[in-house]
Design a protein around this motif. Structure first.
Motif, PDB file in Angstrom:
ATOM      1  N   LEU A  53      18.825  -1.911  33.877  1.00 27.38           N
ATOM      2  CA  LEU A  53      19.352  -0.563  34.024  1.00 27.38           C
ATOM      3  C   LEU A  53      19.083  -0.042  35.439  1.00 27.38           C
ATOM      4  N   PRO A  54      19.817   0.978  35.860  1.00 26.74           N
ATOM      5  CA  PRO A  54      19.613   1.511  37.208  1.00 26.74           C
ATOM      6  C   PRO A  54      18.184   1.963  37.486  1.00 26.74           C
ATOM      7  N   ASP A  55      17.453   2.425  36.459  1.00 27.79           N
ATOM      8  CA  ASP A  55      16.093   2.914  36.699  1.00 27.79           C
ATOM      9  C   ASP A  55      15.047   1.802  36.676  1.00 27.79           C
ATOM     10  N   GLY A  56      15.479   0.557  36.549  1.00 35.19           N
ATOM     11  CA  GLY A  56      14.553  -0.570  36.607  1.00 35.19           C
ATOM     12  C   GLY A  56      14.161  -1.118  35.250  1.00 35.19           C
ATOM     13  N   ARG A  57      14.459  -0.381  34.202  1.00 36.61           N
ATOM     14  CA  ARG A  57      14.152  -0.904  32.861  1.00 36.61           C
ATOM     15  C   ARG A  57      15.092  -2.057  32.510  1.00 36.61           C
ATOM     16  N   THR A  58      14.666  -2.890  31.577  1.00 37.07           N
ATOM     17  CA  THR A  58      15.525  -3.958  31.073  1.00 37.07           C
ATOM     18  C   THR A  58      15.746  -3.789  29.581  1.00 37.07           C
ATOM     19  N   MET A  59      16.883  -4.250  29.131  1.00 32.91           N
ATOM     20  CA  MET A  59      17.223  -4.222  27.709  1.00 32.91           C
ATOM     21  C   MET A  59      17.649  -5.610  27.276  1.00 32.91           C
ATOM     22  N   GLY A  60      17.289  -5.973  26.068  1.00 36.28           N
ATOM     23  CA  GLY A  60      17.859  -7.161  25.480  1.00 36.28           C
ATOM     24  C   GLY A  60      19.279  -6.848  25.032  1.00 36.28           C
ATOM     25  N   GLY A  80      18.481  -4.074  14.152  1.00 32.94           N
ATOM     26  CA  GLY A  80      17.494  -3.916  15.212  1.00 32.94           C
ATOM     27  C   GLY A  80      18.051  -3.367  16.505  1.00 32.94           C
ATOM     28  N   ILE A  81      19.334  -3.041  16.544  1.00 35.08           N
ATOM     29  CA  ILE A  81      19.946  -2.492  17.756  1.00 35.08           C
ATOM     30  C   ILE A  81      19.587  -1.023  17.915  1.00 35.08           C
ATOM     31  N   ASP A  82      19.291  -0.625  19.146  1.00 27.54           N
ATOM     32  CA  ASP A  82      18.966   0.777  19.441  1.00 27.54           C
ATOM     33  C   ASP A  82      20.156   1.525  20.031  1.00 27.54           C
ATOM     34  N   VAL A  83      20.978   0.845  20.832  1.00 26.19           N
ATOM     35  CA  VAL A  83      22.157   1.444  21.453  1.00 26.19           C
ATOM     36  C   VAL A  83      23.309   0.461  21.296  1.00 26.19           C
ATOM     37  N   ALA A  84      24.495   0.982  20.918  1.00 23.75           N
ATOM     38  CA  ALA A  84      25.668   0.121  20.754  1.00 23.75           C
ATOM     39  C   ALA A  84      26.599   0.285  21.940  1.00 23.75           C
ATOM     40  N   LEU A  85      27.169  -0.823  22.365  1.00 25.29           N
ATOM     41  CA  LEU A  85      28.239  -0.820  23.360  1.00 25.29           C
ATOM     42  C   LEU A  85      29.516  -1.201  22.623  1.00 25.29           C
ATOM     43  N   LEU A  86      30.318  -0.201  22.280  1.00 25.12           N
ATOM     44  CA  LEU A  86      31.554  -0.415  21.524  1.00 25.12           C
ATOM     45  C   LEU A  86      32.682  -0.704  22.508  1.00 25.12           C
ATOM     46  N   VAL A  87      33.232  -1.897  22.434  1.00 25.10           N
ATOM     47  CA  VAL A  87      34.262  -2.335  23.371  1.00 25.10           C
ATOM     48  C   VAL A  87      35.617  -2.241  22.689  1.00 25.10           C
ATOM     49  N   VAL A 110      22.293   2.914  13.785  1.00 23.51           N
ATOM     50  CA  VAL A 110      22.197   2.767  15.241  1.00 23.51           C
ATOM     51  C   VAL A 110      22.401   4.143  15.857  1.00 23.51           C
ATOM     52  N   PRO A 111      21.423   4.659  16.605  1.00 18.11           N
ATOM     53  CA  PRO A 111      21.440   6.084  16.961  1.00 18.11           C
ATOM     54  C   PRO A 111      22.373   6.485  18.088  1.00 18.11           C
ATOM     55  N   ALA A 112      22.724   5.563  18.990  1.00 19.55           N
ATOM     56  CA  ALA A 112      23.499   5.957  20.170  1.00 19.55           C
ATOM     57  C   ALA A 112      24.563   4.915  20.471  1.00 19.55           C
ATOM     58  N   CYS A 113      25.622   5.368  21.125  1.00 22.36           N
ATOM     59  CA  CYS A 113      26.755   4.481  21.386  1.00 22.36           C
ATOM     60  C   CYS A 113      27.409   4.855  22.709  1.00 22.36           C
ATOM     61  N   VAL A 114      27.852   3.849  23.443  1.00 22.28           N
ATOM     62  CA  VAL A 114      28.694   4.014  24.627  1.00 22.28           C
ATOM     63  C   VAL A 114      29.973   3.231  24.368  1.00 22.28           C
ATOM     64  N   VAL A 115      31.120   3.840  24.672  1.00 20.91           N
ATOM     65  CA  VAL A 115      32.401   3.166  24.480  1.00 20.91           C
ATOM     66  C   VAL A 115      32.901   2.644  25.814  1.00 20.91           C
ATOM     67  N   ALA A 165      25.296   2.846  33.882  1.00 20.55           N
ATOM     68  CA  ALA A 165      24.676   4.170  33.981  1.00 20.55           C
ATOM     69  C   ALA A 165      24.803   4.935  32.663  1.00 20.55           C
ATOM     70  N   ALA A 166      25.943   4.802  31.994  1.00 23.59           N
ATOM     71  CA  ALA A 166      26.133   5.488  30.704  1.00 23.59           C
ATOM     72  C   ALA A 166      25.172   4.928  29.658  1.00 23.59           C
ATOM     73  N   ILE A 167      24.920   3.628  29.685  1.00 22.08           N
ATOM     74  CA  ILE A 167      23.955   3.019  28.755  1.00 22.08           C
ATOM     75  C   ILE A 167      22.565   3.597  29.012  1.00 22.08           C
ATOM     76  N   GLN A 168      22.212   3.755  30.292  1.00 23.54           N
ATOM     77  CA  GLN A 168      20.905   4.341  30.594  1.00 23.54           C
ATOM     78  C   GLN A 168      20.801   5.760  30.051  1.00 23.54           C
ATOM     79  N   ARG A 169      21.880   6.553  30.188  1.00 23.95           N
ATOM     80  CA  ARG A 169      21.850   7.918  29.658  1.00 23.95           C
ATOM     81  C   ARG A 169      21.723   7.913  28.138  1.00 23.95           C
ATOM     82  N   ALA A 170      22.397   6.974  27.491  1.00 22.02           N
ATOM     83  CA  ALA A 170      22.309   6.875  26.032  1.00 22.02           C
ATOM     84  C   ALA A 170      20.895   6.525  25.589  1.00 22.02           C
TER      85      ALA A 170
END
Length: 640
Positions: A53-60, A80-87, A110-115, A165-170
């Motif tokens: 992520l832009p702030d230096g964190r990593t996600m699986g 076990g997913i925390d954030v979804a990327l809906l394509v 799953v609590p958060a989603c980015v499309v 960036a949107a994933i980081q905000r989510a």
């Protein structure tokens, strides 16, 4: 950012909408690892990558299949997913698997989603705006109504950083995976590495996977130590909840563990063939038909799917799409479920996502009609009110229960349940009993109920056996509380004693009011027996003749003799021969007088001195030897 929560991103969307291509653009890792996936251009199994992520964190990142035939793998990946990327492809729009995948994400909580509006290079700006409105309308009645919609092209590379960036905000509003609980991990891949042995991968749901730690495989119950831990191909000493991990388990072969199995800290999780849940029906196939209670369904939990039936509670016959209710899910194969776990159901045939929900109670009784206490407990579990749920669980138990057994039944962490119980007991809302070093919890009403049952059983026993001083503890348990464990029953008997409803005597339990008469009868018999033994001196009658001479019933006689022995008034020399202590003292004095005069004596000499026969003299002299009054040297005796 070392202390930032470890989160997992999961892709979702229809086949060929560009999930894997976008994952490659975001991470630099191609998640399509199988030759067949390359050949066919679709994802068949779960693929994994790491996103920075832009702030230096990593996600699986878990890239899941989109084809309808691989929805089962999608469900496994979404666990076990925390954030979804809906394509959603801009040129295709919302498709059947888009609808089904969103239903899965919503049901799994799953609590958060980015499309990501993919393939944006294939359409113009007006079409992008139109499709964005369509997606916003589609998501309006889901938890993802406010999800960011980002046009992106994996081919041209446009929009990729905006998606990042949107994933980081989510992520900013997402709570980290559950911490401070025992290790739990659903296995999604199993393979062998030469020189290392069996390796599994999965998303660590809770707890910590540490080198040298132990894990139990469910449902088989086999165990293994963890030789090594990796996160995203990097060896680590330990991995915490929320991470994608690979564990080397050298004590297991690939035939002893498989995708769909569950890893847990040994002894902390048990499989169940049923669970109570808050269930929601989603008619993703748009059949317009309600779901009837008792329907046979595919039930997906973690990375395993089994068959089971969905039974609605309190007589509810059917659910319309979008409706929810309490339900008991009865499985054809057991699953290692716990409270708050999410599950998905799919119709039996044709196989389509039909809803799911959240597990509330992991080991319930087989029932669908809820009592007030049942409903209060399920309401509390649904609201996350562990203290109220634990209180209700205690109230519905027939017998006092330990913190560990209550935690297993609820499917909650033992530590959290124990803390709730201690606090509730300190507030005097629960009663505690001690049983074999363990603390049992119950209500005053339950204690009073069982004390009354014990008292009734004792009074009934004394009515049939007026001369008996009491009943054996195990016989009393079978009569008054046959489903109660022996240790728990002993604790309840102690409560009955404290209440004056029972008393122990000579290894038996009796009722104080009836035991007095029985004790008096035994005392009378003991007095009669002792009088005969004293009178007969060195030639007491054998047991049966003793009872006859004393006029005592044999059963009462045995009890009286046992009492005399406990009181030290009678000594048993063999199976049928008893001497009173008074007689023994007289005999000892006669032997002492003879030996003081003669120095030593044989058995023949001493039997004459005692005025008895050899049958009585030999065991009597052996007793005097044992007490140190005499000392045997060969065939002669001297003073000790």
């Amino acid at each position: 950012m070392a202390n930032a929560p470890h989160l997992v991103l999961g892709t979702a969307g229809h086949i060929d909408h560009g999930k894997s291509s976008l994952t490659l653009a975001l991470t630099g890792t191609d998640p399509d690892r199988l030759r067949e996936e390359k050949k066919r251009g679709i994802t068949i199994e779960l693929g994994f990558a790491q996103l920075e992520l832009p702030d230096g964190r990593t996600m699986g990142v878990v890239d899941v299949p989109g084809h309808e035939r691989f929805v089962r793998q999608m469900i496994a990946g979404a666990t076990g997913i925390d954030v979804a990327l809906l394509v959603i492809a801009a040129d295709d729009g919302i498709m059947p698997q888009t609808i089904e995948h969103v239903a899965v994400l919503e049901t799994l909580g799953v609590p958060a989603c980015v499309v990501a509006l993919s393939k944006a290079d294939l359409v113009d700006d007006d079409w992008i705006a139109f499709m964005s409105d369509e997606i916003r309308s589609f998501l309006q009645n889901t938890p993802y109504a406010q999800a960011e919609i980002i046009p992106v092209s994996s081919v041209e590379g446009t929009g990729v950083e905006e998606v990042r960036a949107a994933i980081q905000r989510a992520c900013s509003g997402v709570e980290p995976a559950r911490q401070h609980r025992a290790l739990r991990l659903p296995v999604d891949r199993v393979f062998t590495i030469k020189g290392a042995g069996t390796v599994i991968t999965g998303t660590l749901w809770s707890g910590e996977a540490r080198v040298g730690g132990s894990v139990e495989v469910l449902p088989s119950g086999k165990t293994s130590r963890i030789r090594s831990v990796q996160m995203h191909d990097t060896p680590v000493e330990a991995a915490c909840a929320g991470n994608r991990v690979a564990l080397n388990l050298p004590d297991l072969s690939t035939s002893q563990i498989a995708p769909g199995d569950f890893l847990a800290e040994p002894g902390t999780l048990a499989t169940s063939d049923r669970f109570d849940a808050f269930f929601t029906y989603l008619d993703t196939a748009k059949t317009g038909k309600p779901l009837e209670t008792g329907a046979r369904m595919h039930v997906a939990h973690g990375t395993r799917e089994v068959l089971g039936r969905v039974l609605f509670c309190d007589g509810k016959k059917a659910l319309a799409s979008g409706e929810s209710t309490y339900a008991q899910i009865r499985l054809e194969e057991p699953l290692p479920v716990a409270s708050s776990d999410r599950f998905i159901v799919r119709t039996y045939s044709p196989v389509q996502v039909a809803g799911g929900g959240r597990i509330l109670m992991a080991h319930p009784r087989r029932r669908t009609n809820l009592t007030d206490v049942d409903r209060a407990m399920l309401d509390a579990l649904r609201d996350g009110d562990i203290a109220t749920a634990v209180q209700a669980a205690v109230e519905r138990e027939e017998f006092p229960a330990s913190a560990a057994s209550l935690a297993r039944g609820l499917g909650l962490p033992a530590e959290a349940v124990s803390e709730c119980l201690k606090a509730t007991a300190a507030a005097r809302k629960l009663v505690t009993l001690q049983a074999e070093g363990d603390t049992l919890y119950t209500t005053r009403r339950v204690v009073q109920k069982h004390v009354s049952a014990i008292e009734r059983a004792l009074l009934a026993f004394h009515a049939k056996n007026p001369q008996a001083i009491g009943i054996a503890s195990e016989d009393l348990r079978r009569q008054s509380a046959p489903r109660c464990s022996a240790s728990c029953f002993s604790a309840l008997v102690r409560e009955a004693e404290a209440a004056g409803k029972a008393t122990h005597s000579g290894g038996h339990i009796g009722h104080p009011s009836a035991q007095g008469a029985a004790a008096a009868a035994i005392d009378d018999a003991a007095t009669a027996l002792l009088a005969v033994l004293d009178a007969e001196f060195a030639t007491p009658p054998l047991r049966t003749d003793l009872f006859t001479q004393a006029g005592v019933d044999p059963r009462m006689g045995d009890k009286a003799l046992n009492q005399l022995k406990r009181d030290g008034k009678v000594t048993k020399l063999d199976a049928d021969l008893f001497f009173s202590e008074t007689a023994i003292q007289k005999c000892a004095q006669a032997v002492r007088t003879y030996l003081e005069e003669h120095g030593e004596a044989s058995v023949a000499d001493l039997k004459d001195a005692l005025g008895t026969t050899r049958k009585y003299a030999v065991p009597l002299l052996e007793l005097l030897d044992a007490r140190g009054i005499t000392k045997r040297e060969g065939n002669m005796r001297t003073l000790g």
